[in-house]
Design a protein around this motif. Structure first.
Motif, short mmCIF file in Angstrom:
data_model
loop_
_atom_site.label_atom_id
_atom_site.label_comp_id
_atom_site.label_asym_id
_atom_site.label_seq_id
_atom_site.Cartn_x
_atom_site.Cartn_y
_atom_site.Cartn_z
N ALA A 117 0.82 -1.22 0.04
CA ALA A 117 0.05 -0.03 -0.06
C ALA A 117 0.84 1.20 -0.07
CB ALA A 117 -0.91 -0.02 1.26
N PRO A 118 1.73 1.32 1.06
CA PRO A 118 2.86 2.57 0.70
C PRO A 118 3.48 2.88 -0.45
CG PRO A 118 3.08 1.35 2.82
CD PRO A 118 2.39 0.63 2.01
N MET A 119 3.67 1.70 -1.24
CA MET A 119 4.38 1.79 -2.52
C MET A 119 3.68 2.37 -3.66
SD MET A 119 6.35 -1.96 -1.88
CE MET A 119 7.12 -2.13 -3.41
N VAL A 120 2.28 2.68 -3.55
CA VAL A 120 1.51 2.86 -4.51
C VAL A 120 1.88 4.21 -5.13
CG1 VAL A 120 -0.88 3.24 -5.26
CG2 VAL A 120 -0.21 1.46 -3.88
N PRO A 121 2.10 5.26 -4.49
CA PRO A 121 2.33 6.37 -4.72
C PRO A 121 3.74 6.60 -5.46
CG PRO A 121 1.65 6.87 -2.53
CD PRO A 121 1.90 5.25 -2.99
N PHE A 122 4.48 5.74 -5.09
CA PHE A 122 6.16 5.56 -5.90
C PHE A 122 5.71 4.95 -7.31
CE2 PHE A 122 7.06 5.98 -1.27
CZ PHE A 122 8.13 6.76 -1.23
N ALA A 123 4.86 4.13 -7.26
CA ALA A 123 4.83 3.55 -8.48
C ALA A 123 4.07 4.45 -9.42
CB ALA A 123 3.93 1.91 -8.46
N LYS A 124 3.21 5.17 -8.96
CA LYS A 124 2.33 6.21 -9.76
C LYS A 124 3.32 7.17 -10.54
CE LYS A 124 -1.48 9.37 -9.70
NZ LYS A 124 -0.72 10.49 -10.00
N LEU A 125 4.34 7.60 -9.60
CA LEU A 125 5.22 8.61 -9.88
C LEU A 125 6.40 7.89 -11.02
CD1 LEU A 125 6.47 11.49 -9.29
CD2 LEU A 125 7.71 10.50 -7.55
N ARG A 126 6.99 6.91 -10.58
CA ARG A 126 7.82 5.91 -11.50
C ARG A 126 7.33 5.87 -12.74
NH1 ARG A 126 8.16 1.90 -8.38
NH2 ARG A 126 7.13 0.17 -9.96
N LEU A 127 5.92 5.45 -12.96
CA LEU A 127 5.48 5.03 -14.34
C LEU A 127 4.94 6.20 -15.01
CD1 LEU A 127 3.71 1.74 -13.37
CD2 LEU A 127 6.05 2.11 -14.50
N GLY A 128 4.78 7.52 -14.17
CA GLY A 128 4.24 8.61 -14.80
C GLY A 128 2.73 8.27 -15.33
N VAL A 129 1.95 7.72 -14.68
CA VAL A 129 0.43 7.42 -15.02
C VAL A 129 -0.50 8.24 -14.22
CG1 VAL A 129 0.84 5.13 -15.53
CG2 VAL A 129 0.27 5.59 -13.27
N ASP A 130 -1.56 8.42 -14.89
CA ASP A 130 -2.57 9.34 -13.99
C ASP A 130 -3.55 8.49 -13.16
OD1 ASP A 130 -4.26 7.94 -15.87
OD2 ASP A 130 -4.63 9.49 -17.20
N GLU A 131 -4.53 9.21 -12.73
CA GLU A 131 -5.27 8.14 -11.82
C GLU A 131 -6.13 7.15 -12.53
OE1 GLU A 131 -5.51 8.64 -8.61
OE2 GLU A 131 -4.12 10.53 -8.72
N LEU B 265 -4.22 -1.27 -10.16
CA LEU B 265 -5.00 -2.02 -8.94
C LEU B 265 -5.86 -2.77 -9.18
CD1 LEU B 265 -5.17 1.31 -6.68
CD2 LEU B 265 -3.41 -0.24 -6.90
N LEU B 266 -6.61 -2.75 -10.39
CA LEU B 266 -7.64 -3.50 -10.77
C LEU B 266 -6.96 -5.00 -10.93
CD1 LEU B 266 -10.81 -4.08 -11.26
CD2 LEU B 266 -10.17 -3.44 -13.79
N CYS B 267 -5.72 -5.10 -11.55
CA CYS B 267 -4.79 -6.17 -11.93
C CYS B 267 -4.69 -6.83 -10.70
CB CYS B 267 -3.56 -5.87 -12.50
SG CYS B 267 -3.69 -5.36 -14.19
N LEU B 268 -4.44 -6.27 -9.53
CA LEU B 268 -4.23 -7.04 -8.40
C LEU B 268 -5.84 -7.65 -7.98
CD1 LEU B 268 -2.44 -5.54 -5.19
CD2 LEU B 268 -4.62 -6.59 -4.93
N GLY B 269 -6.83 -7.00 -7.91
CA GLY B 269 -8.07 -7.34 -7.64
C GLY B 269 -8.44 -8.61 -8.41
N ALA B 270 -8.27 -8.44 -9.65
CA ALA B 270 -8.72 -9.60 -10.78
C ALA B 270 -7.60 -10.93 -10.42
CB ALA B 270 -8.15 -9.06 -12.21
N GLY B 271 -6.52 -10.52 -9.99
CA GLY B 271 -5.72 -11.94 -9.74
C GLY B 271 -6.22 -12.61 -8.37
N VAL C 212 4.16 -0.14 -17.18
CA VAL C 212 2.83 -0.61 -16.91
C VAL C 212 2.57 -2.05 -17.12
CG1 VAL C 212 0.30 0.15 -17.19
CG2 VAL C 212 2.02 2.01 -17.27
N ALA C 213 3.04 -2.45 -18.23
CA ALA C 213 2.83 -4.01 -18.48
C ALA C 213 3.32 -4.66 -17.79
CB ALA C 213 3.11 -4.21 -19.96
N THR C 214 4.52 -4.58 -17.18
CA THR C 214 5.23 -5.60 -16.47
C THR C 214 4.80 -5.32 -14.89
OG1 THR C 214 6.95 -3.88 -16.19
CG2 THR C 214 7.39 -5.53 -17.58
N LEU C 215 4.34 -4.14 -14.45
CA LEU C 215 3.73 -3.95 -12.95
C LEU C 215 2.61 -4.61 -13.11
CD1 LEU C 215 4.22 -2.96 -10.34
CD2 LEU C 215 3.23 -0.64 -11.29
N GLY C 216 1.67 -4.42 -14.09
CA GLY C 216 0.23 -4.98 -14.03
C GLY C 216 0.46 -6.55 -13.98
N ALA C 217 1.41 -7.07 -14.82
CA ALA C 217 1.60 -8.71 -14.80
C ALA C 217 2.09 -9.07 -13.41
CB ALA C 217 2.64 -9.08 -15.64
#
Length: 357
Positions: A26-40, A47-53, A94-99
Motif C-alpha cells: 500500500a505505501p508503495m502505490v504513490p511511488f509506482a504512480k510517480l515512477r511510471l508517470g500514470v494518471d489516476e 490496482l484492478l490487476c491486483l483485484g482480478a488476480g 505499466v505492462a510489467t507492473l500490471g503482470a
C-alpha cells in the motif's frame, strides 16, 4: 491430525503474513504512480490487476486445497508474495507492473482462502472458537507492515529496501510456520469443485468493509475491529454464534446511523468505532458456519465466501461512489446500513445450528 499449540501458532503466522504483505504494498502505490508517470485512471487499472488476480486465484484455491491440502497452498502462495513484493518497487513499465500485480493478487487471494480453510480445521480440532483471534492477526500484520514501511520511508529509505525487508520477514515467518501446518487432504471421492448454493449464498462479507469516510475515521474503525477480534473468541464462547451475528450486526447498523447523522467529526468517529466493533466477529463466525454446513464441501464453501466477499470489496467502492455522486454521501451510508441489516435479520438462519457455544 489433532489440535496443538504448534498448529495454532502456524495459523496465526499465516494470517500475519497476509496482512503484512498487503500493508507493505500500500505505501508503495504513490511511488509506482510517480515512477511510471500514470494518471489516476492508469493507476486504477493497475490496482484492478491486483483485484482480478485475487478473485481468479480464489476461484481455484478451494479446489486445490480440497485436492492437495492447505499446507502446500499456504506455502506456495506465501512465498509467492515474498518473491513478487520487491518487483513491485522497481518494475519500469505499466505492462510489467500490471503482470506482477496480477501474480501478487493471486498469491494474496490464494493465501486468504487456504489459511481460512486451515483455520477452521484447527478450530474444529480445538473444539472452541479461535477464528476471531486468527483474523485479529491479519489486522496486526497490517499495522506492522504499514508501520515498518512508514518508518523506513520517513528515514529516507527506498521503497525497494522496505519491500526486501518485508519479504525477508515474511519468508522467516513462513519457514517457522511450515513444519507446524496441518497436512490435510480431502477424501479421494469427494468433489473438488462446486458452485455456491444453499446457506453458503447468505455467508458473504462484501458489504461490511468499505467505511472510509476519513483517515482518522478509518483508523478508529481498524483499531476497534482489531480489539473486537482479539476478544471475540471469548465473547463467542459466552454468547454463541447466533448472538454474535445478531448483536454485532445491530451494533454495526447503529454505527452507520451515528455516522450518517453526526454533526461533528468526533461523533462520526464514534460511529466508526461502533462499526468496527460490530463487524469484528461477523466474518470469523461466517467462516466457522461455512465449515459446519453440509450442503457443499467446507473448503469449497470457504472459497466461495472469500471470492464473493472480495468481489464486494472491489465493486463496493464504485457502487458507493455512484450513490454518493447522485444522491449524496449520507445516502451511500444509508445504503450500506441497509445491507448490513441483512446480518441480524439472517442470523437465526445462518447460525441456527449454534444458538450457543
Amino acid at each position: 491430525m489433532s489440535d496443538s499449540p504448534a498448529a495454532r501458532f502456524a495459523t496465526r503466522l499465516s494470517f500475519l503474513v497476509a496482512g503484512f504483505g498487503i500493508a507493505c504494498w500500500a505505501p508503495m502505490v504513490p511511488f509506482a504512480k510517480l515512477r511510471l508517470g500514470v494518471d489516476e485512471g492508469g493507476l486504477g487499472a493497475l490496482l484492478l490487476c491486483l483485484g482480478a488476480g485475487s478473485v481468479l486465484a480464489m476461484l481455484a484455491t478451494g479446489a486445490l486445497s480440497s485436492r492437495f491440502g492447505t499446507r502446500p497452498v499456504i506455502l506456495f502462495s506465501g512465498f509467492g508474495l515474498c518473491a513478487v513484493l520487491p518487483l513491485l518497487a522497481v518494475l519500469p513499465t505499466v505492462a510489467t507492473l500490471g503482470a506482477a500485480l496480477l501474480v501478487f493478487g493471486a498469491s494474496l487471494g490464494s493465501l486468504d482462502v487456504a489459511m481460512n480453510i486451515h483455520a477452521v480445521e484447527v478450530e474444529k480440532h480445538a473444539g472452541r472458537p479461535l477464528m476471531s483471534g486468527f483474523h485479529a492477526l491479519f489486522s496486526i500484520g497490517g499495522f506492522a507492515g504499514s508501520l515498518m514501511m512508514a518508518l523506513l520511508l520517513s528515514l529516507g529509505g527506498s521503497a525497494l529496501t522496505g519491500a526486501l525487508l518485508g519479504s525477508l520477514l515474511m519468508a522467516l515467518a513462513l519457514m517457522m510456520a511450515a513444519p507446524r501446518l496441518l497436512r490435510t487432504r480431502a477424501a479421494e471421492d469427494g468433489p473438488h469443485f462446486a458452485l455456491p448454493h444453499g446457506i453458503v449464498l447468505l455467508l458473504t462479507e462484501g458489504g461490511l468493509v468499505d467505511v472510509k469516510r476519513a483517515g482518522f475515521g478509518y483508523m478508529f474503525f481498524a483499531i476497534a475491529m482489531t480489539l473486537g477480534r482479539l476478544t471475540g473468541d471469548v465473547l463467542t464462547v459466552r454468547i454463541g454464534d447466533r448472538a454474535a451475528l445478531l448483536w454485532g450486526g445491530i451494533m454495526a447498523v447503529a454505527g452507520f446511523g451515528v455516522l450518517t447523522g453526526a454533526p461533528v467529526a468526533a461523533v462520526a468517529w464514534t460511529g466508526f468505532v461502533l462499526i468496527g466493533l460490530g463487524a469484528a466477529n461477523i466474518v470469523p463466525v461466517l467462516f466457522r458456519q461455512a465449515a459446519s454446513q453440509n450442503q457443499m464441501p467446507a473448503a469449497l464453501a470457504i472459497a466461495s465466501i472469500s471470492t464473493t466477499g472480495y468481489a464486494g470489496v472491489l465493486l463496493g467502492p464504485a457502487a458507493i461512489g455512484l450513490v454518493a455522486k447522485y444522491a449524496g454521501l449520507s445516502m451511500s451510508f444509508v445504503m450500506l446500513a441497509g445491507l448490513v441489516c441483512l446480518v441480524p435479520l439472517c442470523s437465526g438462519l445462518v447460525a441456527r445450528g449454534r444458538a450457543s457455544a
